[in-house]
Design a protein around this motif. Structure first.
Motif, PDB file in Angstrom:
ATOM      1  N   GLU A   1       0.844  -1.195   0.000  1.00  0.00           N
ATOM      2  CA  GLU A   1       0.000   0.000   0.000  1.00  0.00           C
ATOM      3  C   GLU A   1       0.882   1.248   0.000  1.00  0.00           C
ATOM      4  OE1 GLU A   1      -2.348   0.309   3.513  1.00  0.00           O
ATOM      5  OE2 GLU A   1      -3.177   2.259   2.971  1.00  0.00           O
ATOM      6  N   ALA A   2       0.562   2.188  -0.924  1.00  0.00           N
ATOM      7  CA  ALA A   2       1.302   3.440  -1.003  1.00  0.00           C
ATOM      8  C   ALA A   2       0.987   4.285   0.222  1.00  0.00           C
ATOM      9  CB  ALA A   2       0.904   4.201  -2.265  1.00  0.00           C
ATOM     10  N   GLN A   3       2.037   4.726   0.914  1.00  0.00           N
ATOM     11  CA  GLN A   3       1.752   5.511   2.107  1.00  0.00           C
ATOM     12  C   GLN A   3       2.946   6.336   2.543  1.00  0.00           C
ATOM     13  OE1 GLN A   3       0.555   2.697   5.121  1.00  0.00           O
ATOM     14  NE2 GLN A   3       2.531   1.687   5.178  1.00  0.00           N
ATOM     15  N   VAL A   4       2.627   7.355   3.336  1.00  0.00           N
ATOM     16  CA  VAL A   4       3.605   8.172   4.026  1.00  0.00           C
ATOM     17  C   VAL A   4       3.434   7.892   5.516  1.00  0.00           C
ATOM     18  CG1 VAL A   4       4.396  10.504   4.507  1.00  0.00           C
ATOM     19  CG2 VAL A   4       3.519   9.941   2.231  1.00  0.00           C
ATOM     20  N   THR A   5       4.502   7.478   6.158  1.00  0.00           N
ATOM     21  CA  THR A   5       4.425   7.062   7.556  1.00  0.00           C
ATOM     22  C   THR A   5       5.210   8.026   8.433  1.00  0.00           C
ATOM     23  OG1 THR A   5       4.286   4.751   6.867  1.00  0.00           O
ATOM     24  CG2 THR A   5       4.840   5.170   9.164  1.00  0.00           C
ATOM     25  N   GLN A   6       4.547   8.557   9.433  1.00  0.00           N
ATOM     26  CA  GLN A   6       5.182   9.457  10.388  1.00  0.00           C
ATOM     27  C   GLN A   6       5.221   8.795  11.759  1.00  0.00           C
ATOM     28  OE1 GLN A   6       2.608  13.179   8.704  1.00  0.00           O
ATOM     29  NE2 GLN A   6       3.713  13.569  10.606  1.00  0.00           N
ATOM     30  N   ASN A   7       6.315   9.059  12.471  1.00  0.00           N
ATOM     31  CA  ASN A   7       6.435   8.602  13.862  1.00  0.00           C
ATOM     32  C   ASN A   7       7.205   9.625  14.680  1.00  0.00           C
ATOM     33  OD1 ASN A   7       5.276   5.849  14.275  1.00  0.00           O
ATOM     34  ND2 ASN A   7       6.544   5.433  12.478  1.00  0.00           N
ATOM     35  N   PRO A   8       6.777   9.855  15.921  1.00  0.00           N
ATOM     36  CA  PRO A   8       5.590   9.275  16.557  1.00  0.00           C
ATOM     37  C   PRO A   8       4.322   9.985  16.103  1.00  0.00           C
ATOM     38  CG  PRO A   8       6.616  10.829  18.038  1.00  0.00           C
ATOM     39  CD  PRO A   8       7.488  10.776  16.810  1.00  0.00           C
TER      40      PRO A   8
ATOM     41  N   GLN B   1       8.383   7.389   3.030  1.00  0.00           N
ATOM     42  CA  GLN B   1       7.400   7.129   1.972  1.00  0.00           C
ATOM     43  C   GLN B   1       7.882   5.979   1.100  1.00  0.00           C
ATOM     44  OE1 GLN B   1       8.103   7.984  -1.490  1.00  0.00           O
ATOM     45  NE2 GLN B   1       9.876   9.331  -1.254  1.00  0.00           N
ATOM     46  N   ASN B   2       6.924   5.203   0.601  1.00  0.00           N
ATOM     47  CA  ASN B   2       7.264   4.008  -0.176  1.00  0.00           C
ATOM     48  C   ASN B   2       6.859   4.140  -1.643  1.00  0.00           C
ATOM     49  OD1 ASN B   2       4.505   3.793  -0.020  1.00  0.00           O
ATOM     50  ND2 ASN B   2       4.467   1.806   0.993  1.00  0.00           N
ATOM     51  N   MET B   3       6.728   5.377  -2.119  1.00  0.00           N
ATOM     52  CA  MET B   3       6.272   5.611  -3.488  1.00  0.00           C
ATOM     53  C   MET B   3       7.398   6.081  -4.410  1.00  0.00           C
ATOM     54  SD  MET B   3       2.691   7.388  -2.367  1.00  0.00           S
ATOM     55  CE  MET B   3       3.400   8.070  -0.869  1.00  0.00           C
ATOM     56  N   ASN B   4       8.621   6.109  -3.910  1.00  0.00           N
ATOM     57  CA  ASN B   4       9.785   6.543  -4.691  1.00  0.00           C
ATOM     58  C   ASN B   4       9.639   7.982  -5.189  1.00  0.00           C
ATOM     59  OD1 ASN B   4      12.397   5.842  -5.601  1.00  0.00           O
ATOM     60  ND2 ASN B   4      11.646   5.580  -7.692  1.00  0.00           N
ATOM     61  N   HIS B   5       8.978   8.815  -4.381  1.00  0.00           N
ATOM     62  CA  HIS B   5       8.774  10.206  -4.763  1.00  0.00           C
ATOM     63  C   HIS B   5      10.026  11.030  -4.525  1.00  0.00           C
ATOM     64  CE1 HIS B   5       4.120   9.955  -4.214  1.00  0.00           C
ATOM     65  NE2 HIS B   5       4.523   9.485  -5.380  1.00  0.00           N
ATOM     66  N   GLU B   6      10.297  11.937  -5.484  1.00  0.00           N
ATOM     67  CA  GLU B   6      11.447  12.822  -5.329  1.00  0.00           C
ATOM     68  C   GLU B   6      11.166  13.932  -4.304  1.00  0.00           C
ATOM     69  OE1 GLU B   6      11.865  10.975  -9.379  1.00  0.00           O
ATOM     70  OE2 GLU B   6      10.216  11.871  -8.243  1.00  0.00           O
ATOM     71  N   TYR B   7       9.978  14.492  -4.352  1.00  0.00           N
ATOM     72  CA  TYR B   7       9.668  15.676  -3.555  1.00  0.00           C
ATOM     73  C   TYR B   7       9.061  15.272  -2.212  1.00  0.00           C
ATOM     74  CZ  TYR B   7       7.550  20.236  -2.406  1.00  0.00           C
ATOM     75  OH  TYR B   7       7.195  21.413  -1.787  1.00  0.00           O
TER      76      TYR B   7
END
Lengths: 111, 113
Positions: free
Chosen positions: B1-8, B25-31
């Motif tokens: 699943e494409a996502q941006v993960t923040q912690n905490p 992020q796991n979408m290989n985004h540059e920005y």
């Protein structure tokens, strides 16, 4: 004058109502116009975007842009409780990756 | 699943105690970008990164640092947090191009006492 102005509300409507959310902008160089939706305790997510003046429909949602008046709108038809969220207009600055956000309008749709 | 993960997701801490909020992020985004969201002020950009080792200030960078050593990670560092940095923070990523959607994490609520 701020680059993007949005009435922060809040707005409360009964289920089934037509909702109109609006933003104005000052810089005529803006080319793309976006609406993000943010549910409570979540990050914003892109709802719709449009490039030109006129209307763009997606189901119950219509995005409208009037470049001559520098005015953008989001209409929600047959509003549902699941539409309760904060809606933010967002304009990419100079076509770049930088987004200029409105302050967001908190919408509550009551069953 | 494409996502941006923040912690905490939530953190209560005290003035002056260094902290880091991670973003991946796991979408290989540059920005990638960091925002803070405050009542009445909306979303304001803190820092952004166009690619690895390329970072720049946003609208409210004072008191924050970032680094971009890997494409997927963009940590936000508060070297000496102060109460005025109490806020809700969001990380976002996107492909290049002004019309691309930004993908946001679910936020980190920081309270600095």
């Amino acid at each position: 004058q701020k680059e993007v102005e949005q009435d922060p509300g809040p707005l409360s409507v009964p289920e089934g109502a037509i909702v109109s959310l609006n933003c104005t902008y000052s810089n005529s160089a803006f080319q793309y116009f976006m609406w993000y939706r943010q549910y409570s305790r979540k990050g914003p997510e892109l709802l719709m975007y449009t490039y030109s003046s006129g209307n763009k429909e997606d189901g119950r949602f219509t995005a409208q842009v009037d470049k001559s008046s520098k005015y953008i709108s989001l209409f929600i038809r047959d509003s549902q409780p699941s539409d309760s969220a904060t809606y933010l207009c967002a304009l990419p600055q100079g076509g770049s990756e930088k987004l200029v956000f409105g302050k967001g309008m908190k919408l509550t749709v009551n069953p | 699943e494409a996502q941006v993960t923040q912690n905490p997701r939530y953190l209560i801490t005290v003035t002056g105690k260094k902290l880091t909020v991670t973003c991946s992020q796991n979408m290989n985004h540059e920005y990638m970008s960091w925002y803070r969201q405050d009542p009445g002020l909306g979303l304001r950009q803190i820092y952004y990164s166009m690619n690895v080792e390329v970072t720049d200030k946003g609208d409210v960078p004072e008191g924050y640092k970032v680094s971009r050593k890997e494409k997927r990670n963009f940590p936000l560092i508060l070297e000496s947090p102060s109460p005025n940095q109490t806020s809700l923070y969001f990380c976002a990523s996107m492909k290049p191009g002004g019309h691309q959607p930004q993908h946001f994490g679910d936020g980190t609520r920081l309270s600095i006492l």
